[in-house]
Design an enzyme around this catalytic site. Structure first.
Site, PDB file in Angstrom:
ATOM      1  CG  ASP A 201      48.930  35.824  33.593  1.00 24.94           C
ATOM      2  OD1 ASP A 201      48.033  35.690  34.454  1.00 24.94           O
ATOM      3  OD2 ASP A 201      48.833  35.356  32.450  1.00 24.94           O
ATOM      4  CD  GLU A 204      42.226  40.052  35.149  1.00 24.20           C
ATOM      5  OE1 GLU A 204      41.220  39.777  34.485  1.00 24.20           O
ATOM      6  OE2 GLU A 204      42.244  40.933  36.014  1.00 24.20           O
TER       7      GLU A 204
HETATM    8  C1  NOJ Z   1      38.706  36.357  33.390  1.00 26.58           C
HETATM    9  C2  NOJ Z   1      40.120  36.741  33.109  1.00 26.58           C
HETATM   10  O1  NOJ Z   1      40.279  38.101  33.047  1.00 26.58           O
HETATM   11  C3  NOJ Z   1      40.592  36.063  31.858  1.00 26.58           C
HETATM   12  O2  NOJ Z   1      41.843  36.497  31.484  1.00 26.58           O
HETATM   13  C4  NOJ Z   1      40.588  34.625  32.153  1.00 26.58           C
HETATM   14  O3  NOJ Z   1      41.092  33.917  31.059  1.00 26.58           O
HETATM   15  C5  NOJ Z   1      39.184  34.174  32.532  1.00 26.58           C
HETATM   16  N1  NOJ Z   1      38.676  34.957  33.615  1.00 26.58           N
HETATM   17  C6  NOJ Z   1      39.150  32.724  32.890  1.00 26.58           C
HETATM   18  O4  NOJ Z   1      39.874  32.507  34.069  1.00 26.58           O
HETATM   19  C1  NOJ Z   2      40.713  39.805  30.612  1.00 25.48           C
HETATM   20  C2  NOJ Z   2      42.117  39.980  30.186  1.00 25.48           C
HETATM   21  O1  NOJ Z   2      42.772  38.743  30.263  1.00 25.48           O
HETATM   22  C3  NOJ Z   2      42.835  40.986  31.042  1.00 25.48           C
HETATM   23  O2  NOJ Z   2      44.117  41.200  30.531  1.00 25.48           O
HETATM   24  C4  NOJ Z   2      42.074  42.288  31.077  1.00 25.48           C
HETATM   25  O3  NOJ Z   2      42.690  43.175  31.956  1.00 25.48           O
HETATM   26  C5  NOJ Z   2      40.627  42.069  31.479  1.00 25.48           C
HETATM   27  N1  NOJ Z   2      40.024  41.031  30.688  1.00 25.48           N
HETATM   28  C6  NOJ Z   2      39.806  43.356  31.291  1.00 25.48           C
HETATM   29  O4  NOJ Z   2      39.793  43.733  29.954  1.00 25.48           O
END
Ligand code: NOJ
Ligand code: NOJ
Length: 442
Positions: A201, A204
């Site tokens: 999603d 991520e």
């Molecule tokens: C980094 C991801 O981009 C973020 O969305 C996620 O919640 C954290 N890692 C923890 O898995």
């Molecule tokens: C974590 C977020 O969950 C994700 O949507 C985003 O792309 C990355 N950080 C980078 O900003």
């Protein structure tokens, strides 16, 4: 630059003071908003102006540790560049059209290089090093919203250039009917052949079928079909339309009128398993980021409005900073079960881009009511939008810098500093506000 900003505030202040219905709070908000918008434009350009990055890379955040966001994320970059296309269209920044066009051209070349770089998941690769090299470490992949979002931004740009008569440029740089590897066409081919592939999603974390991903894929295919048509690529246009209609069928399965809100995902296959509720601000973001003319569901749709209300209600109860009723609006997070604190896993916080998305949703709702001739409802929705915008004002740093999140207890900016997507979210909401503001007689 400084004096220009200053005199603008004075001008704005005088203008607002002359209108008796404006309270002190509203004047403060208007002055802050003008400054925050200006700062956000500057930060957007700063994200693509680091000296140690390849030209065209859009850095998600300058933070290199806790968290390390010093990458070009395909999703973030596409959403940010969409605001740069807005700048070109609106002609209302301090930057020349040539300057803006140059930034977009750099993004085009960098994206082309991304597409040609060998990665673990082809065009489904979520992020690249800032020099353009492939990121090979473990990560939630593929993320198939990336090519969809990138093509949505570039298709807008292609139409603008075609309107200017730059057909040769569009065919050479973006969409060549005879070349499956040309930038936009490569993305559309990927989306049209892979939309059924289970994807991580936008956050991520979860591999499944996602409302957000499917909606932006569908929008990209429909927008792509129109561009293909314009460039006389009729067979491609038909193919994209056919795949979009298959996506429509799949998306319909998310729309159970018996549900209190639209569930964010279906068919879980791997990743984080915490999201029991299925409630997620990504559903709102999905609607906001698909062009109105090809919306799967418009913002005023009952199921969207129900989702919006439940989100606000849940986050209102969840975060301590939302418990003080003297504060405007509600600080909005990603989803209630979230544990990502901006650097690791503990307790999640509300996000700037979540809160601004709700503001934007209300401005768009205000426009809908206004177009229907419902003035009272339009004004109410507009004022609601301002409540959420003012909530971000309350927590923004005094130098207008915005991070990813707002601490759930103190409201302080936390997580990745200067998150470029946060600035883009302010600019998008502000644009929606300006569009409807002109229409509402107050
Ligand atoms: C980094 C991801 O981009 C973020 O969305 C996620 O919640 C954290 N890692 C923890 O898995
Ligand atoms: C974590 C977020 O969950 C994700 O949507 C985003 O792309 C990355 N950080 C980078 O900003």
């Amino acid at each position: 630059m400084k004096s220009q900003k200053y005199s603008f505030s004075i001008f704005l202040g005088c203008f607002l003071l002359s209108s008796a219905s404006f309270s002190k709070t509203k004047i403060d908000f208007e002055i802050w908003r003008a400054q925050q918008v200006q700062a956000s434009v500057d930060k957007v350009f700063a994200s693509m102006s680091f000296t140690d990055t390849a030209k065209g890379a859009v850095v998600a955040s300058p933070s290199k540790s806790y968290p390390d966001y010093y990458y070009h994320w395909v999703r973030d970059a596409a959403l940010v560049m969409d605001t740069v296309v807005d700048f070109y269209q609106q002609k209302n920044t301090n930057h020349s059209q040539a300057f803006i066009q140059n930034k977009i051209n750099n993004y085009i070349s960098f994206s082309k290089k991304n597409q040609e770089t060998q990665t673990l998941t082809g065009l489904g690769e979520p992020k690249f090093y800032v020099d353009g090299k492939s990121f090979g470490l473990s990560w939630g992949r593929p993320q198939t919203d990336g090519p969809a979002l990138r093509s949505l931004t570039l298709i807008r740009w292609a139409h603008l250039k075609l309107d200017e008569g730059a057909t040769a440029y569009v065919k050479a740089q973006m969409y060549n009917p005879l070349d499956f590897n040309s930038l936009i066409k490569a993305d559309l081919e990927y989306v049209s052949r892979n939309w059924n592939l289970s994807s991580y999603d936008l956050w991520e974390e979860v591999r499944a079928d996602h409302f957000f991903t499917k909606i932006v894929q569908r929008a990209a295919l429909l927008e792509g079909a129109t561009l293909a048509q314009r460039l006389q690529d009729y067979a491609a246009s038909d193919w994209y339309l056919k795949q979009a209609s298959a996506l429509t069928t799949q998306l319909n399965s998310f729309m159970d009128p018996g549900f209190d809100y639209i569930p964010v995902s279906q068919h879980y296959s791997e990743g984080l398993k915490a999201k029991q509720s299925g409630l997620d601000v990504a559903v709102i973001l999905a609607v906001l980021r698909s062009p109105d003319r090809n919306a799967f569901v418009p913002i005023e749709h009952l199921q969207i409005q129900k989702t919006l209300n439940v989100l606000i209600e849940r986050f209102q109860k969840l975060y301590p900073i939302n418990q003080d009723s003297n504060r405007p609006g509600t600080a909005i997070g990603r989803y209630p079960e979230d544990v990502y604190d901006g650097a690791g896993s503990s307790r999640a916080n509300p996000w700037v881009l979540g809160t601004m998305a709700v503001a934007e949703a209300y401005y768009k709702l205000a426009k809908f009511h206004n177009d229907q001739g419902h003035m009272q409802k339009a004004v109410e929705a507009f004022d609601k939008g301002d409540q959420f915008f003012r909530r971000v004002q309350l927590h923004a740093n005094s130098d207008y810098s915005l991070s990813e999140q707002m601490d759930r207890d103190s409201g302080h900016m936390v997580g990745a500093r200067d998150l470029t997507w946060s600035y883009a979210s302010v600019l998008k909401a502000n644009r929606a506000r300006e569009i409807v503001f002109k229409k509402i007689v107050r």
